[in-house]
Scaffold this motif. Structure first.
Motif, PDB file in Angstrom:
ATOM      1  N   ALA A   1      46.472  49.944  32.317  1.00  0.00           N
ATOM      2  CA  ALA A   1      45.273  49.755  33.143  1.00  0.00           C
ATOM      3  C   ALA A   1      44.406  48.641  32.569  1.00  0.00           C
ATOM      4  O   ALA A   1      43.903  47.789  33.303  1.00  0.00           O
ATOM      5  N   ALA A   2      44.258  48.628  31.233  1.00  0.00           N
ATOM      6  CA  ALA A   2      43.411  47.628  30.593  1.00  0.00           C
ATOM      7  C   ALA A   2      43.939  46.211  30.817  1.00  0.00           C
ATOM      8  O   ALA A   2      43.184  45.247  30.819  1.00  0.00           O
ATOM      9  N   LEU A   3      45.242  46.089  31.032  1.00  0.00           N
ATOM     10  CA  LEU A   3      45.819  44.765  31.281  1.00  0.00           C
ATOM     11  C   LEU A   3      45.630  44.348  32.746  1.00  0.00           C
ATOM     12  O   LEU A   3      45.982  43.235  33.121  1.00  0.00           O
ATOM     13  N   GLY A   4      45.118  45.278  33.558  1.00  0.00           N
ATOM     14  CA  GLY A   4      44.858  44.940  34.955  1.00  0.00           C
ATOM     15  C   GLY A   4      45.952  45.384  35.913  1.00  0.00           C
ATOM     16  O   GLY A   4      45.916  45.056  37.096  1.00  0.00           O
ATOM     17  N   LEU A   5      46.936  46.144  35.409  1.00  0.00           N
ATOM     18  CA  LEU A   5      47.976  46.626  36.310  1.00  0.00           C
ATOM     19  C   LEU A   5      47.449  47.778  37.160  1.00  0.00           C
ATOM     20  O   LEU A   5      46.644  48.581  36.696  1.00  0.00           O
ATOM     21  N   LYS A   6      47.916  47.834  38.406  1.00  0.00           N
ATOM     22  CA  LYS A   6      47.511  48.919  39.295  1.00  0.00           C
ATOM     23  C   LYS A   6      48.299  50.185  38.930  1.00  0.00           C
ATOM     24  O   LYS A   6      49.374  50.089  38.332  1.00  0.00           O
TER      25      LYS A   6
ATOM     26  N   ASN B   1      35.591  48.325  30.587  1.00  0.00           N
ATOM     27  CA  ASN B   1      36.698  48.012  31.515  1.00  0.00           C
ATOM     28  C   ASN B   1      37.133  49.245  32.310  1.00  0.00           C
ATOM     29  O   ASN B   1      38.220  49.286  32.859  1.00  0.00           O
TER      30      ASN B   1
ATOM     31  N   ASN C   1      39.671  46.103  38.852  1.00  0.00           N
ATOM     32  CA  ASN C   1      40.833  45.278  38.505  1.00  0.00           C
ATOM     33  C   ASN C   1      40.429  43.855  38.154  1.00  0.00           C
ATOM     34  O   ASN C   1      41.017  43.242  37.270  1.00  0.00           O
TER      35      ASN C   1
ATOM     36  N   ARG D   1      39.132  44.061  34.645  1.00  0.00           N
ATOM     37  CA  ARG D   1      40.189  44.314  33.663  1.00  0.00           C
ATOM     38  C   ARG D   1      41.015  43.067  33.373  1.00  0.00           C
ATOM     39  O   ARG D   1      41.506  42.879  32.264  1.00  0.00           O
ATOM     40  N   ALA D   2      41.173  42.230  34.389  1.00  0.00           N
ATOM     41  CA  ALA D   2      41.940  41.004  34.181  1.00  0.00           C
ATOM     42  C   ALA D   2      41.178  40.023  33.280  1.00  0.00           C
ATOM     43  O   ALA D   2      41.764  39.152  32.662  1.00  0.00           O
TER      44      ALA D   2
END
Lengths: 222, 263
Positions: free
Chosen positions: A125-130, B69, B94, B97-98
């Protein structure tokens, strides 16, 4: 004990038996693949944020796991035609096996997902993955690795369960054996052979699963 | 009223007046059931600023950075990261988070992926970077953390210090504007702490905005612009390191520093 074994009478029927073996293997393999996919989808649905998806998944699992397989087969093959949905014995057998395998796989796979540390979900999640990406790319493989022995056991069981669909005369190994028996009256020989053939088939199945294990789950862990 | 006053004090402390903060936390409240984990937290972070958060366990220090985040939900208040407000839609989450990299105490590398694949995953799946480009980016940051020769190993084959450096590289591959560190050296054997701290120091020297929960007071002295001391869900004290270590104002800060510096 004056019974005289005569396996010779079965010899002319070996192409039929081989054919039955191949069909059994085919039925089991397709149902297992399908059941595995159903199992994964069910696990995702059970973890969904949407209440109705969770409810559907849970209902499905509970119904399948708490009713006899034979009744499920009869329901699909004899019951559903009443409302205009009818299948060939083969399709009914495939559907029943897939649904059955799917529900049991779902419970096993869920156990694997529960065993994955929370930090893995958080890192994804922290990496931005859904959430679905986290499940697909991060969670699924390690989760399957955890429960792989149980899952492959379930799949071998699915192979053996195909014998039950002989009751709707799908042309697999058990119904072929029954047919030969009614022609030859050599029950002892026929079922010894059938037993050995099932043993061989499940050995082949296990062997395939060991191969899959080596290829997919061989990464080192602590 | 108190909120505004506090923010003014912080701004005056660090000379941030007039500059838009890259992170603005306002009136943040967080509960775990009945437990009040964060009590009215207000914090502005400037671009390029390095902040060290310390405090006893259970003080809420990790919770704050996990709220930034949205790995942790919060009940009320707002967090604005680089102009994006959190607490509204998942789309915003999102987007934030990116932009925000995170490094965890337990590394949290993905065990089934090689070091290289760990670094390539997010650029490919979140940014849609091609495999080839993702590999170039990954190698660049693995070199940056001085570990390129381990690219094709699995996490379990690396030491803790190496794993944590890979975790830093993995976060950097998303070219974040902000890096959050949640006790990055606490799970490491003592001899491996330095290699991770060195990596963080060089990151700080390049101007990365960093929030770091750590008990490494040497690190705080060397790189922090501000040190925050938390206890029972509140920010008790916030000051520049020289001030924080030489003349802590609050009794609890003095006790805490006494405990961790004299062992």
């Amino acid at each position: 004990m004056s019974y005289k074994f005569d396996f010779g009478v079965l010899l002319p029927y070996w192409p039929q038996l081989l054919h039955a073996c191949l069909l059994t293997l085919w039925l089991a393999a397709t149902a297992v693949i399908c059941g595995f996919i159903i199992g994964i989808i069910t696990v995702v649905a059970r973890r969904s944020g949407l209440m109705f998806l969770r409810a559907i998944a849970l209902t499905y699992i509970e119904i399948i796991r708490n009713t006899p397989f034979l009744v499920q087969v009869f329901f699909i093959f004899f019951g559903l035609p009443t409302v205009g949905i009818s299948f060939t014995p083969w399709t009914a057998a495939f559907l029943a096996l897939s649904l059955n395998c799917g529900a049991f796989s779902a419970e096993i796979i869920r156990g694997g997902v529960d065993a994955i540390p929370r930090g893995q979900f958080e890192a994804g999640a922290a990496l931005g993955l859904k959430p679905l990406q986290v499940f697909r790319y991060i969670i699924l493989k390690p989760a399957l690795r955890v429960i792989y022995p149980a899952l492959s056991g379930q799949f071998v069981l699915a192979l053996l369960t195909t014998s039950i669909v002989s009751s709707i005369s799908a042309e697999e190994l058990t119904s072929t054996a029954q047919l030969l028996d009614s022609d030859l009256f050599r029950s002892f020989e026929i079922y010894i052979v059938a037993t050995l053939l099932y043993f061989a088939l499940s050995t082949i199945f296990s062997f395939i699963f060991k191969g899959i294990d080596r290829v997919f789950f061989s990464y080192p862990i602590k | 009223m108190t909120t505004t006053t506090q923010q003014h004090i912080h701004a005056a402390d660090t000379g941030t007046t007039g500059q838009d903060p890259i992170i603005r936390i306002s009136s943040l409240q967080k509960y775990y059931g009945a437990f009040h984990a964060l009590k009215n937290i207000n914090l502005d972070v400037r671009k390029g600023e390095r902040i060290v958060v310390c405090g006893p366990s259970g003080s809420g220090k990790s919770t704050i950075i996990r709220c930034i985040n949205r790995i942790e939900q919060f009940e009320s208040g707002s967090i604005v990261v680089d102009g994006i407000s959190l607490g509204e839609s998942m789309r915003n989450v999102n987007a934030v988070r990116a932009e925000v990299g995170m490094v965890f105490q337990q590394f949290n590398l993905f065990p089934h992926l090689t070091v290289l694949q760990n670094c390539m995953l997010a650029p490919m799946r979140v940014r849609g970077t091609s495999k080839k480009d993702a590999e170039i980016i990954a190698m660049k940051y693995l070199e940056r953390v001085r570990i390129p020769e381990q690219a094709n190993k699995y996490p379990a084959q690396l030491s803790g210090g190496q794993q944590q450096r890979v975790a830093i590289a993995r976060a950097l591959c998303m070219t974040p504007k902000i890096m959050l560190f949640d006790e990055p050296t606490s799970a490491l054997d003592p001899e491996m702490v330095k290699e991770v701290l060195d990596t963080m120091i060089s990151l700080a020297q390049e101007g990365m905005t960093m929030l770091c929960v750590t008990h490494e007071m040497g690190f705080a002295r060397q790189v922090a612009d501000r040190v925050i001391f938390m206890d029972t869900g509140e920010i008790i004290e916030m000051a520049k390191p020289q001030e924080f270590f030489s003349q802590p104002k609050n009794e609890r800060t003095r006790n805490f520093l006494g405990q961790i510096l004299n062992h």
